[in-house]
Scaffold this active site. Structure first.
Site, PDB file in Angstrom:
ATOM      1  N   ARG A  15      -0.885 -14.783   6.660  1.00  0.00           N
ATOM      2  CA  ARG A  15      -1.759 -14.219   7.687  1.00  0.00           C
ATOM      3  C   ARG A  15      -3.199 -14.699   7.462  1.00  0.00           C
ATOM      4  NH1 ARG A  15      -0.218  -8.024   6.793  1.00  0.00           N
ATOM      5  NH2 ARG A  15      -0.077  -8.851   4.674  1.00  0.00           N
ATOM      6  N   LYS A  75      -5.515  -9.729   2.534  1.00  0.00           N
ATOM      7  CA  LYS A  75      -5.106  -9.143   1.259  1.00  0.00           C
ATOM      8  C   LYS A  75      -6.312  -8.887   0.369  1.00  0.00           C
ATOM      9  CE  LYS A  75      -1.248  -8.490   0.449  1.00  0.00           C
ATOM     10  NZ  LYS A  75      -0.408  -7.352   0.917  1.00  0.00           N
ATOM     11  N   TYR A  94      -7.617  -5.269   3.314  1.00  0.00           N
ATOM     12  CA  TYR A  94      -6.763  -4.340   2.553  1.00  0.00           C
ATOM     13  C   TYR A  94      -7.161  -4.434   1.086  1.00  0.00           C
ATOM     14  CZ  TYR A  94      -3.416  -3.923   6.462  1.00  0.00           C
ATOM     15  OH  TYR A  94      -2.812  -3.667   7.669  1.00  0.00           O
ATOM     16  N   HIS A  96      -5.974  -1.504  -1.515  1.00  0.00           N
ATOM     17  CA  HIS A  96      -4.959  -0.781  -2.317  1.00  0.00           C
ATOM     18  C   HIS A  96      -5.407  -0.686  -3.780  1.00  0.00           C
ATOM     19  CE1 HIS A  96      -2.156  -0.568   1.020  1.00  0.00           C
ATOM     20  NE2 HIS A  96      -2.377  -1.843   1.260  1.00  0.00           N
ATOM     21  N   GLU A 118      -6.794   0.200   4.586  1.00  0.00           N
ATOM     22  CA  GLU A 118      -5.737   1.212   4.491  1.00  0.00           C
ATOM     23  C   GLU A 118      -6.262   2.644   4.445  1.00  0.00           C
ATOM     24  OE1 GLU A 118      -6.421  -0.959   2.113  1.00  0.00           O
ATOM     25  OE2 GLU A 118      -6.635   0.084   0.193  1.00  0.00           O
ATOM     26  N   ARG A 203       8.099  16.287  14.325  1.00  0.00           N
ATOM     27  CA  ARG A 203       8.376  14.884  14.607  1.00  0.00           C
ATOM     28  C   ARG A 203       9.713  14.733  15.342  1.00  0.00           C
ATOM     29  NH1 ARG A 203       5.431  10.536  15.679  1.00  0.00           N
ATOM     30  NH2 ARG A 203       6.803   8.737  15.574  1.00  0.00           N
ATOM     31  N   ASP A 270       7.756  -0.580  -0.768  1.00  0.00           N
ATOM     32  CA  ASP A 270       6.379  -0.704  -1.271  1.00  0.00           C
ATOM     33  C   ASP A 270       5.891   0.598  -1.891  1.00  0.00           C
ATOM     34  OD1 ASP A 270       6.256   0.565   1.199  1.00  0.00           O
ATOM     35  OD2 ASP A 270       4.343  -0.355   1.747  1.00  0.00           O
ATOM     36  N   VAL A 298      12.456  -6.307   0.890  1.00  0.00           N
ATOM     37  CA  VAL A 298      11.261  -7.157   0.846  1.00  0.00           C
ATOM     38  C   VAL A 298      10.012  -6.279   1.002  1.00  0.00           C
ATOM     39  CG1 VAL A 298      10.013  -9.021   2.010  1.00  0.00           C
ATOM     40  CG2 VAL A 298      12.488  -9.197   1.662  1.00  0.00           C
ATOM     41  N   ASN A 300       6.817  -7.138   1.469  1.00  0.00           N
ATOM     42  CA  ASN A 300       5.812  -7.518   2.479  1.00  0.00           C
ATOM     43  C   ASN A 300       6.514  -8.083   3.712  1.00  0.00           C
ATOM     44  OD1 ASN A 300       6.626  -9.879   1.211  1.00  0.00           O
ATOM     45  ND2 ASN A 300       4.700 -10.929   1.600  1.00  0.00           N
TER      46      ASN A 300
HETATM   47  N1  LIG Z   1       8.131  -3.175   3.250  1.00  0.00           N
HETATM   48  C1  LIG Z   1       7.109  -3.403   4.068  1.00  0.00           C
HETATM   49  O1  LIG Z   1       6.739  -4.550   4.323  1.00  0.00           O
HETATM   50  C2  LIG Z   1       6.400  -2.245   4.718  1.00  0.00           C
HETATM   51  C3  LIG Z   1       5.532  -2.469   5.804  1.00  0.00           C
HETATM   52  C4  LIG Z   1       4.942  -1.358   6.415  1.00  0.00           C
HETATM   53  C5  LIG Z   1       5.204  -0.068   5.929  1.00  0.00           C
HETATM   54  N2  LIG Z   1       6.034   0.085   4.845  1.00  0.00           N
HETATM   55  C6  LIG Z   1       6.374   1.412   4.286  1.00  0.00           C
HETATM   56  O2  LIG Z   1       7.271   2.087   5.169  1.00  0.00           O
HETATM   57  C7  LIG Z   1       7.216   3.483   4.854  1.00  0.00           C
HETATM   58  C8  LIG Z   1       7.094   4.289   6.140  1.00  0.00           C
HETATM   59  O3  LIG Z   1       5.815   4.058   6.724  1.00  0.00           O
HETATM   60  P1  LIG Z   1       5.358   4.769   8.089  1.00  0.00           P
HETATM   61  O4  LIG Z   1       4.115   4.080   8.509  1.00  0.00           O
HETATM   62  O5  LIG Z   1       6.488   4.867   9.034  1.00  0.00           O
HETATM   63  O6  LIG Z   1       5.018   6.234   7.565  1.00  0.00           O
HETATM   64  P2  LIG Z   1       4.899   7.555   8.478  1.00  0.00           P
HETATM   65  O7  LIG Z   1       4.058   8.511   7.708  1.00  0.00           O
HETATM   66  O8  LIG Z   1       4.508   7.194   9.868  1.00  0.00           O
HETATM   67  O9  LIG Z   1       6.397   8.099   8.555  1.00  0.00           O
HETATM   68  C9  LIG Z   1       7.106   8.594   7.434  1.00  0.00           C
HETATM   69  C10 LIG Z   1       8.092   9.637   7.925  1.00  0.00           C
HETATM   70  O10 LIG Z   1       8.953   9.988   6.811  1.00  0.00           O
HETATM   71  C11 LIG Z   1       9.272  11.353   6.963  1.00  0.00           C
HETATM   72  N3  LIG Z   1       9.831  11.844   5.698  1.00  0.00           N
HETATM   73  C12 LIG Z   1       9.191  12.140   4.551  1.00  0.00           C
HETATM   74  N4  LIG Z   1      10.093  12.525   3.609  1.00  0.00           N
HETATM   75  C13 LIG Z   1      11.306  12.454   4.181  1.00  0.00           C
HETATM   76  C14 LIG Z   1      12.639  12.723   3.740  1.00  0.00           C
HETATM   77  N5  LIG Z   1      12.882  13.147   2.480  1.00  0.00           N
HETATM   78  N6  LIG Z   1      13.664  12.527   4.595  1.00  0.00           N
HETATM   79  C15 LIG Z   1      13.443  12.096   5.856  1.00  0.00           C
HETATM   80  N7  LIG Z   1      12.193  11.849   6.355  1.00  0.00           N
HETATM   81  C16 LIG Z   1      11.159  12.017   5.524  1.00  0.00           C
HETATM   82  C17 LIG Z   1       7.953  11.990   7.385  1.00  0.00           C
HETATM   83  O11 LIG Z   1       8.156  13.265   7.971  1.00  0.00           O
HETATM   84  C18 LIG Z   1       7.435  10.942   8.384  1.00  0.00           C
HETATM   85  O12 LIG Z   1       7.819  11.239   9.724  1.00  0.00           O
HETATM   86  C19 LIG Z   1       6.030   3.638   3.899  1.00  0.00           C
HETATM   87  O13 LIG Z   1       6.510   3.696   2.572  1.00  0.00           O
HETATM   88  C20 LIG Z   1       5.229   2.380   4.129  1.00  0.00           C
HETATM   89  O14 LIG Z   1       4.430   2.060   2.998  1.00  0.00           O
HETATM   90  C21 LIG Z   1       6.615  -0.984   4.241  1.00  0.00           C
END
Ligand SMILES: NC(=O)c1ccc[n+]([C@@H]2O[C@H](COP(=O)([O-])OP(=O)(O)OC[C@H]3O[C@@H](n4cnc5c(N)ncnc54)[C@H](O)[C@@H]3O)[C@@H](O)[C@H]2O)c1
Length: 372
Positions: A15, A75, A94, A96, A118, A203, A270, A298, A300
């Protein structure tokens, strides 16, 4: 203001901090924009696109760090970049910092003012500069899940949408936030039979109101989670407990009860991952097998679609970048408390409480730092 955008140097990062459109807007606001040669290539932007937008192309990151008032990146700055940051310079990217003491100490030593994407907030309690990447990862999850389900990749050999006379794949999305909602929409769009689990009734009510005919919802009790997991072909982990490691929702022992060849896509990797058997993988080698269950973890995911991710991030950062350039960081933060929440470091002092707590470093309030 002189705004500089260097090429990202973190491995596998394609990016770029500014799109040609962002550069064009900054120039239209009367600012000078400097882009490192080739910075946009990974996202499909040529140097000529930036020149046409009114930006200047320079050969090295050194020139950018030496001349820019504000550095706009994606980053966190790598060690070599941190050495080039200057007293009084503004860094917008970002960061972190909480798990990264080395970077934190270097930023404090630099004397720069650092605003972290963030931790910028919005009126609805969201994180507007993280949301675009969650949208990308969420929409990508069914796509990579469908690929993982293919026989040659070790999966069950099930087609997401089925065909006439053959039922669709059953997809379970655990967590119905930004990632989960976008994952569920795309999986349903591919024709899969989708259920979203969440622990928040508010939600679930929202999802049912808006998407009631598109996918089903269920409360994320441990019993419901494992029962629906046992019936699923593809399980997408999308939970987030703010400020904490992801809870482990499927144990190694429970893998034996899943369908052989089922696919787990752990987007929450992550934050440590929400399946006990998850470990971070890369785009080069994204999947692995544990007890006949295929894992995609993955960390990222947005990097796989660098162009879409760059444009989505640029759309979100642009108004803040323009406010910082037009008003200077002090006035921009005074005018917008959500941008002020992004302030992590100023002139050798930490200004973000959670980072200070995680790293045992004294913190001063941003409202105090801004006067200094
Ligand atoms: N791997 C990647 O490249 C990547 C990229 C973006 C985000 N992420 C990760 O994805 C995850 C989700 O991000 P988001 O933006 O959707 O967060 P968010 O806060 O919008 O949504 C998280 C949801 O999880 C729910 N939750 C919490 N504990 C729970 C449980 N035990 N059972 C069921 N639901 C539960 C919450 O109520 C909430 O609605 C985060 O860990 C974020 O860091 C990873």
């Amino acid at each position: 203001m002189m705004i500089g955008c260097p090429t990202e140097i973190k491995p596998q990062e394609f990016r770029v901090g500014m799109t040609p459109n962002a550069a064009r807007e900054a120039v239209a606001h009367g600012h000078d924009v400097c882009i490192q040669a080739g910075a946009g290539a990974g996202a499909g932007f040529e140097d000529a696109d930036y020149i046409a937008a009114g930006a200047k192309i320079v050969d090295t990151a050194e020139e950018i760090f030496a001349t820019a008032d504000m550095i706009v990146k994606v980053k966190e700055p790598q060690a070599g970049e941190r050495k080039m940051l200057r007293d009084g310079q503004l860094l917008f990217t970002y960061l972190h910092l909480a798990p990264d003491p080395e970077q934190t100490h270097d930023l404090l030593a630099s004397g720069a003012t650092c605003i972290a994407y963030e931790t910028v907030t919005d009126d609805r309690g969201g994180l507007p500069l993280l949301a675009p990447m969650s949208e990308v990862a969420g929409r990508l999850a069914p796509q990579v899940g469908a690929w993982t389900l293919q026989k040659a990749n070790g999966g069950r050999g099930v087609l997401m949408g089925g065909v006439p006379g053959v039922g669709p794949a059953r997809v379970l999305v655990i967590g119905g936030g930004v990632v989960g909602t976008h994952a569920a929409k795309i999986a349903a769009g591919m024709g899969a039979d989708v259920t979203v689990l969440d622990r928040s009734l508010t939600r679930l009510r929202y999802l049912d109101d808006v998407f009631g005919g598109t996918f089903k919802t269920s409360y994320a009790s441990a019993g419901n989670t494992i029962e629906l997991a046992q019936a699923a072909d593809l399980i997408i982990g999308a939970v987030l407990v703010p400020g904490a490691a992801a809870p482990k929702l499927i144990s190694r022992a429970q893998l034996a009860d899943l369908k052989p060849g089922a696919a787990l896509v752990d987007v929450a990797i992550d934050q440590g991952g929400c399946f006990e058997t998850s470990k971070a993988t890369t785009h080069q080698d994204p999947i692995y097998d544990v007890d006949g269950i295929m894992h995609y973890c993955v960390a990222n995911m947005p990097g796989a679609v660098a162009r879409t991710s760059t444009i989505a991030l640029g759309n979100a950062t642009m108004p803040f970048m323009l406010a910082l350039a037009d008003k200077g960081w002090r006035q921009a933060c005074l005018d917008d408390p959500h941008l002020m929440n992004g302030l992590n470091v100023h002139a050798g002092q930490l200004t973000y409480y959670a980072v200070g707590k995680a790293l045992g470093i004294d913190v001063i309030a941003p409202s105090v730092a801004i006067k200094g």
